[in-house]
Design an enzyme around this catalytic site. Structure first.
Site, PDB file in Angstrom:
ATOM      1  N   THR A 318      27.467  74.841  54.678  1.00 55.84           N
ATOM      2  CA  THR A 318      28.561  74.973  53.708  1.00 55.84           C
ATOM      3  C   THR A 318      28.643  76.429  53.272  1.00 55.84           C
ATOM      4  OG1 THR A 318      28.346  72.694  52.985  1.00 55.84           O
ATOM      5  CG2 THR A 318      29.479  74.177  51.481  1.00 55.84           C
ATOM      6  N   PHE A 320      29.814  79.083  50.544  1.00 58.18           N
ATOM      7  CA  PHE A 320      30.092  79.209  49.108  1.00 58.18           C
ATOM      8  C   PHE A 320      30.619  80.608  48.828  1.00 58.18           C
ATOM      9  CE2 PHE A 320      27.917  75.441  47.296  1.00 58.18           C
ATOM     10  CZ  PHE A 320      27.232  74.993  48.418  1.00 58.18           C
TER      11      PHE A 320
HETATM   12  O1  LIG Z   1      27.140  67.661  45.805  1.00 64.18           O
HETATM   13  C1  LIG Z   1      26.503  68.715  45.971  1.00 64.18           C
HETATM   14  O2  LIG Z   1      25.265  68.730  46.011  1.00 64.18           O
HETATM   15  C2  LIG Z   1      27.235  69.956  46.101  1.00 64.18           C
HETATM   16  O3  LIG Z   1      26.677  70.994  45.883  1.00 64.18           O
HETATM   17  C3  LIG Z   1      28.659  69.906  46.551  1.00 64.18           C
HETATM   18  C4  LIG Z   1      28.816  70.006  48.064  1.00 64.18           C
HETATM   19  C5  LIG Z   1      30.323  70.214  48.423  1.00 64.18           C
HETATM   20  O4  LIG Z   1      31.162  70.300  47.538  1.00 64.18           O
HETATM   21  O5  LIG Z   1      30.616  70.277  49.612  1.00 64.18           O
HETATM   22  C6  LIG Z   1      28.094  71.170  48.584  1.00 64.18           C
HETATM   23  C7  LIG Z   1      27.516  71.160  49.784  1.00 64.18           C
HETATM   24  C8  LIG Z   1      27.572  69.988  50.667  1.00 64.18           C
HETATM   25  O6  LIG Z   1      28.613  70.261  51.587  1.00 64.18           O
HETATM   26  C9  LIG Z   1      27.901  68.745  49.959  1.00 64.18           C
HETATM   27  C10 LIG Z   1      28.411  68.767  48.718  1.00 64.18           C
END
Ligand SMILES: O=C(O)C(=O)C[C@]1(C(=O)O)C=C[C@@H](O)C=C1
Length: 479
Positions: A318, A320
Site C-alpha cells: 500500500t 501512503f
Molecule cells: O485498516 C488498516 O489497518 C489501514 O491502515 C487501512 C488500509 C487501507 O486503507 O487500505 C491500509 C493498508 C491496507 O491496504 C489495508 C487497509
C-alpha cells in the site's frame, strides 16, 4: 483522555487517545463521542532560501499560480463521515470536545490529562477553555520534540506502521476517519498525516483523493508499505468455528481468493480499520469471528494468528502519502515525484491527450493517473480581476509524474498544461520512496500458511517478525 468507548471494557487492552468524529451509520462496533469537523484555512508562510535557488515564498507563490487562481467552494466547515454526511446545523459541529468534555483543540488535549470539574454549580467549568501556559507551548517539532503524526485507525493498523516508517520515532496519533487526520494537521493537533492512497491489489483509495482536493494540505512524501495480512481469532478458536470475518474493506478485498481457498463459509463484514476489527473481537469475546489484521494487532489485542500471509499476492503493497501544512522545497539532487490535479471544461477537446503529450514530449514518466467524478461539487475559479465563478467539472484528473517541480521540464510541462485546463493544482512535489512495489517478503508458504490446529498457533506467531509491522527495512527521508 479521549479514550475509545467499547461495549465491554477490557482492562487488558490498551486504549490510546483516538481522535474521533461521531458515526452516522450503525457500525457493529458503534462508538459514541465526539470530534466534529472544523475547517480553517492555513495561510502561514515563512521565507527562507532553499536549494536550487528556490525559496519557500517563491515556491508557495508558484503553487498558488498553478492553482489556476482557484479556490474550492467546499473550503468551508463540513462534516463528512467517510461516505456519509452530517447536517452542518449541528450546534456541536464547531466544537471539538473530548470524552471528559474539554475542548479538544485546546493545547495538550489530545493526549493530555483533563482537569476535573470544580464543585461550583455556576457554570460547566470543564467546558471553559483554560488559559495557555508555558507548558502548552511545546517546541516546534524540528527543534527536538517528537513529530506528531495523524493516521486513520487504531494502534496495530497498517497506517500506524506506515506513519512509523515515514517518521521513525514519531508520536502516532490515531484518528477515526481520514477527514479527521486532515483536520488534525490543519488545526495543529498533528504535524503530519500519513494516509493510504493506493494498494497494489485493491487500487486507489478514492476517499483520500477527494479529501486532498477539499483540503489545503501538501503532499511532502510517500511511503510504500508491504501489507502482510493475518487471520486472527481468540485463543483456542478453530477456523471451523468461524461464521464471520471482519476487517477493513481493502483488507477483505486483498484476501478474497485466499479466504475462499481456505474453505471458510463465512460472512464478510466491513470495519473502519483492520486493527479495530481485531480489537472488537477481543473486547466482545467473539468466538465465531475472525479479523484480518496485522500480527502486531494480534499482539496488542491478545489474539492468536490462525493463518499468516493470507493476502492474495505476496507482493501486496500500500502506498501512503505524507501530508503537511507547508510544501517542501523541491530539489533535483534525488528522485522526486510530483502530484497534480486538474480539470477542464466540457467543451475542451482532447485535453487529456494534450496533458499526457506535455509530459511525453519532455520525457517525463507518469506513475499514476486517476479520474474522479466531480459533477456535484463546484470549484470556485477566480479570474484576473479577482472575480470568482462557481464551475462544475465533470471529472477531476489526478496525475503523478516522476520529476521535481524544481526541474525546468516539469515547470514547462505545467505551464503548457495550464493553457488548456481550467483548473490546475500542484498537490505536492516530494522525494520518491524507491522501495519497489513487489518488495514484500514472500509468504512462509504459498498461498498462505494456515493453522488448522488449535495448539500450533505459535508456529504462526513466530512469523510475526516477517509481517509488515516489524521494523521497516528502509525509510524514506522524513519531510
Ligand atoms: O485498516 C488498516 O489497518 C489501514 O491502515 C487501512 C488500509 C487501507 O486503507 O487500505 C491500509 C493498508 C491496507 O491496504 C489495508 C487497509
Amino acid at each position: 483522555m479521549a479514550t475509545m468507548l467499547s461495549p465491554k471494557p477490557n482492562p487488558n487492552i490498551y486504549h490510546p487517545s483516538l481522535i474521533r468524529t461521531p458515526k452516522m451509520h450503525p457500525a457493529p462496533h458503534l462508538r459514541s463521542n465526539s470530534i466534529r469537523s472544523v475547517h480553517r484555512s492555513d495561510a502561514s508562510s515563512s521565507s527562507f532560501p532553499g536549494p536550487n535557488g528556490f525559496d519557500r515564498a517563491h515556491w508557495q507563490s508558484s503553487c498558488a499560480i498553478l492553482s489556476s487562481k482557484s479556490l474550492s467552494t467546499q473550503h468551508q466547515p463540513h462534516n463528512h463521515k467517510e461516505g456519509t454526511s452530517h447536517g452542518s446545523t449541528d450546534p456541536e459541529s464547531q466544537l471539538r470536545i473530548n470524552d471528559s468534555g474539554n475542548p479538544l483543540n485546546a493545547p495538550g488535549a489530545v493526549n493530555g490529562s483533563n482537569s476535573s470539574n470544580g464543585s461550583l454549580d455556576l457554570a460547566p467549568m470543564s467546558n471553559l477553555p483554560r488559559p495557555l501556559s508555558i507548558a502548552d507551548l511545546s517546541p516546534a517539532p524540528m527543534h527536538g520534540s517528537q513529530l506528531r503524526v495523524a493516521y486513520q485507525g487504531v494502534p496495530g493498523a497498517y497506517s500506524e506502521a506506515a506513519a512509523a516508517k515515514a517518521y521513525p520515532n514519531c508520536e502516532a496519533i490515531p484518528c477515526d476517519q481520514f477527514e479527521v487526520a486532515f483536520q488534525a494537521v490543519e488545526l495543529w493537533i498533528a504535524d503530519r498525516a500519513v494516509l493510504p492512497v493506493e494498494n497494489s491489489l485493491g487500487g486507489s483509495i478514492h476517499r483520500n483523493y477527494d479529501l486532498l482536493l477539499r483540503h489545503r494540505l501538501h503532499i511532502v512524501g510517500e511511503v510504500q508499505l508491504p501489507v502482510h495480512h493475518c487471520l486472527l481469532a481468540l485463543p483456542g478458536v478453530r477456523k471451523e468455528y468461524l461464521t464471520r470475518v471482519i476487517s477493513h474493506p481493502q483488507a477483505l478485498a486483498q484476501c478474497e481468493l485466499t479466504l475462499n481457498s481456505m474453505g471458510l463459509n463465512v460472512a464478510r463484514e466491513s470495519f473502519d480499520d483492520t486493527a479495530a476489527a481485531a480489537e472488537y473481537i477481543a473486547t466482545n469475546s467473539l468466538r465465531d469471528t475472525a479479523a484480518i489484521a496485522s500480527s502486531r494487532a494480534a499482539e496488542l489485542y491478545g489474539l492468536q494468528v490462525l493463518a499468516d500471509g493470507i493476502q492474495d499476492d505476496a507482493g501486496n503493497v500500500t502506498r501512503f502519502v505524507m501530508l503537511a501544512r507547508e510544501p517542501i522545497i523541491p530539489r533535483t539532487d534525488r528522485p522526486f515525484k510530483t502530484s497534480i490535479v486538474f480539470a477542464h471544461d466540457r467543451e475542451g477537446t482532447s485535453v487529456l491527450f494534450k496533458v499526457l503529450s506535455a509530459f511525453a514530449f519532455r520525457d517525463i514518466s507518469l506513475t499514476k493517473i486517476e479520474s474522479r467524478p466531480h459533477r456535484h461539487r463546484p470549484i470556485r475559479l477566480v479570474d484576473d480581476a479577482n472575480v470568482g465563478t462557481a464551475k462544475h467539472f465533470e471529472y477531476m484528473f489526478y496525475v503523478d509524474f516522476q520529476a521535481s517541480m524544481a526541474d525546468v521540464r516539469a515547470q514547462n510541462a505545467l505551464s503548457e498544461i495550464q493553457e488548456f485546463t481550467s483548473f490546475l493544482r500542484v498537490l505536492g512535489s516530494y522525494p520518491m520512496d524507491m522501495t519497489p512495489w513487489n518488495s514484500a517478503p514472500p509468504s512462509p508458504s504459498s498461498p498462505s500458511s494456515i493453522n488448522n490446529n488449535n495448539n500450533s498457533n505459535n508456529i504462526n506467531n513466530n512469523n510475526a517478525s516477517s509481517s509488515n509491522n516489524s521494523k521497516p527495512s528502509s525509510s524514506p527521508p522524513s519531510s
